[in-house]
Design a protein around this motif. Structure first.
Motif, short mmCIF file in Angstrom:
data_model
loop_
_atom_site.label_atom_id
_atom_site.label_comp_id
_atom_site.label_asym_id
_atom_site.label_seq_id
_atom_site.Cartn_x
_atom_site.Cartn_y
_atom_site.Cartn_z
N GLN A 118 5.62 1.06 7.53
CA GLN A 118 5.57 0.53 8.90
C GLN A 118 4.53 -0.56 9.08
OE1 GLN A 118 7.85 1.49 11.34
NE2 GLN A 118 8.74 2.38 9.48
N HIS A 119 3.73 -0.81 8.04
CA HIS A 119 2.66 -1.81 8.12
C HIS A 119 2.80 -2.78 6.95
CE1 HIS A 119 0.98 0.67 11.29
NE2 HIS A 119 1.11 1.71 10.49
N ASP A 120 1.74 -3.49 6.61
CA ASP A 120 1.76 -4.44 5.50
C ASP A 120 2.01 -3.67 4.21
OD1 ASP A 120 1.60 -7.03 4.60
OD2 ASP A 120 -0.60 -7.12 4.62
N TYR A 121 3.14 -3.96 3.55
CA TYR A 121 3.68 -3.07 2.53
C TYR A 121 4.61 -3.84 1.61
CZ TYR A 121 7.11 0.61 1.20
OH TYR A 121 7.96 1.45 0.54
N VAL A 122 4.69 -3.42 0.35
CA VAL A 122 5.64 -4.02 -0.59
C VAL A 122 6.64 -2.94 -1.00
CG1 VAL A 122 5.95 -5.09 -2.86
CG2 VAL A 122 3.97 -5.69 -1.46
N ARG A 123 7.90 -3.21 -0.72
CA ARG A 123 8.99 -2.30 -1.07
C ARG A 123 9.38 -2.57 -2.52
NH1 ARG A 123 11.84 0.27 2.58
NH2 ARG A 123 11.18 -1.20 4.17
N THR A 124 9.41 -1.53 -3.34
CA THR A 124 9.75 -1.70 -4.75
C THR A 124 10.96 -0.89 -5.19
OG1 THR A 124 8.22 0.06 -5.39
CG2 THR A 124 7.37 -2.21 -5.43
N ASN A 125 11.34 0.12 -4.39
CA ASN A 125 12.41 1.02 -4.81
C ASN A 125 13.01 1.68 -3.57
OD1 ASN A 125 14.08 2.77 -6.27
ND2 ASN A 125 12.45 4.25 -6.62
N GLY A 126 13.97 1.04 -2.95
CA GLY A 126 14.55 1.61 -1.73
C GLY A 126 13.49 1.71 -0.64
N ASN A 127 13.19 2.93 -0.21
CA ASN A 127 12.18 3.15 0.82
C ASN A 127 10.79 3.36 0.26
OD1 ASN A 127 14.06 3.05 2.92
ND2 ASN A 127 14.57 5.21 2.63
N TYR A 128 10.60 3.09 -1.00
CA TYR A 128 9.33 3.37 -1.67
C TYR A 128 8.63 2.08 -2.09
CZ TYR A 128 11.41 7.91 -1.53
OH TYR A 128 11.99 9.06 -1.08
N GLY A 129 7.30 2.16 -2.26
CA GLY A 129 6.55 0.97 -2.66
C GLY A 129 5.06 1.21 -2.63
N TYR A 130 4.32 0.16 -2.31
CA TYR A 130 2.86 0.27 -2.30
C TYR A 130 2.25 -0.53 -1.17
CZ TYR A 130 2.89 -4.24 -4.76
OH TYR A 130 3.08 -5.55 -5.11
N ALA A 131 0.98 -0.18 -0.88
CA ALA A 131 0.22 -0.83 0.18
C ALA A 131 -1.25 -0.81 -0.22
CB ALA A 131 0.43 -0.09 1.50
N ARG A 134 -6.75 4.92 6.06
CA ARG A 134 -6.65 3.69 6.85
C ARG A 134 -5.94 2.64 6.00
NH1 ARG A 134 -10.75 -0.51 7.41
NH2 ARG A 134 -11.97 0.90 6.14
N GLN A 135 -4.78 2.21 6.46
CA GLN A 135 -4.04 1.18 5.73
C GLN A 135 -4.62 -0.19 6.08
OE1 GLN A 135 0.15 1.78 5.71
NE2 GLN A 135 0.62 -0.25 4.92
N LEU A 136 -4.73 -1.04 5.06
CA LEU A 136 -5.31 -2.38 5.20
C LEU A 136 -4.24 -3.43 4.93
CD1 LEU A 136 -8.49 -1.69 3.04
CD2 LEU A 136 -8.31 -1.53 5.54
N LYS A 137 -4.56 -4.66 5.21
CA LYS A 137 -3.68 -5.77 4.86
C LYS A 137 -3.59 -5.89 3.34
CE LYS A 137 -2.80 -7.57 8.94
NZ LYS A 137 -1.44 -7.61 9.44
N LEU A 138 -2.43 -6.26 2.83
CA LEU A 138 -2.26 -6.45 1.38
C LEU A 138 -3.25 -7.48 0.85
CD1 LEU A 138 1.64 -6.52 1.22
CD2 LEU A 138 0.16 -4.72 0.31
N ALA A 139 -3.55 -8.48 1.64
CA ALA A 139 -4.46 -9.54 1.22
C ALA A 139 -5.84 -8.99 0.83
CB ALA A 139 -4.60 -10.59 2.33
N LYS A 140 -6.25 -7.91 1.46
CA LYS A 140 -7.55 -7.31 1.16
C LYS A 140 -7.59 -6.83 -0.29
CE LYS A 140 -11.47 -5.29 2.53
NZ LYS A 140 -12.66 -6.04 2.82
N CYS A 141 -6.57 -6.12 -0.73
CA CYS A 141 -6.53 -5.65 -2.12
C CYS A 141 -6.25 -6.79 -3.10
CB CYS A 141 -5.48 -4.55 -2.28
SG CYS A 141 -5.99 -2.95 -1.61
N ARG A 142 -5.40 -7.71 -2.69
CA ARG A 142 -5.09 -8.85 -3.58
C ARG A 142 -6.33 -9.69 -3.85
NH1 ARG A 142 0.54 -10.04 -0.51
NH2 ARG A 142 1.86 -8.77 -1.86
N LYS A 146 -6.72 -3.78 -10.21
CA LYS A 146 -5.58 -4.28 -10.97
C LYS A 146 -4.34 -4.14 -10.11
CE LYS A 146 -4.76 0.12 -13.16
NZ LYS A 146 -4.76 0.95 -14.26
N PHE A 147 -3.41 -5.03 -10.31
CA PHE A 147 -2.19 -5.04 -9.53
C PHE A 147 -1.32 -3.84 -9.91
CE2 PHE A 147 2.02 -6.62 -8.29
CZ PHE A 147 1.73 -7.02 -7.00
N PRO A 148 -0.70 -3.15 -8.95
CA PRO A 148 0.13 -1.99 -9.29
C PRO A 148 1.27 -2.36 -10.25
CG PRO A 148 -0.01 -2.28 -6.91
CD PRO A 148 -0.69 -3.45 -7.55
#
Length: 122
Positions: A70-83, A104-112, A118-120
């Protein structure tokens, strides 16, 4: 007698302190690639939150992880992914999160932008 009582109280306090879990703040990539599989990759480790079919079962506090899609997220497998997220957790000290205290979910840019992460790649 007085010294024995003081020594007993100190020993009891040290035992309680040694057995208490300390909350740790862990920030990084939270991954949910398939049903009931969750990991957090931070700068220090890949922390297992839960894996499908694991005897350990669901970690206490899992309900604190909101629907990451529901927030800043990358879908990798149907309804699944990472944030990207920060969590207050208790761990077993090696590789497993044993309890979630906050999420607490953060913006993807924070982890990038964090060079220590390391990238998932699961």
């Amino acid at each position: 007698m007085k010294y024995q009582m003081v020594a007993a109280v100190i020993t009891a306090a040290l035992t309680i302190a040694a057995n208490a879990q300390a909350a740790e703040t862990r920030c990084g990539w939270i991954e949910n690639p398939t049903p009931a599989n969750w990991w957090l990759d931070d700068a220090e480790n890949t922390w297992t939150i839960m894996t499908q079919g694991d005897d350990a079962g669901e970690v206490q506090g899992m309900e604190l992880i909101s629907d990451i899609s529901q927030h800043d997220y990358v879908r990798t497998n149907g309804n699944y992914g990472y944030a990207c997220a920060c969590m207050s957790v208790e761990t077993d000290g090696t590789e497993r999160i044993t309890k979630i205290l906050s999420f607490r979910q953060l913006k993807l840019a924070k982890c990038r932008a964090d060079k220590a992460l390391k990238f998932p790649e699961r």
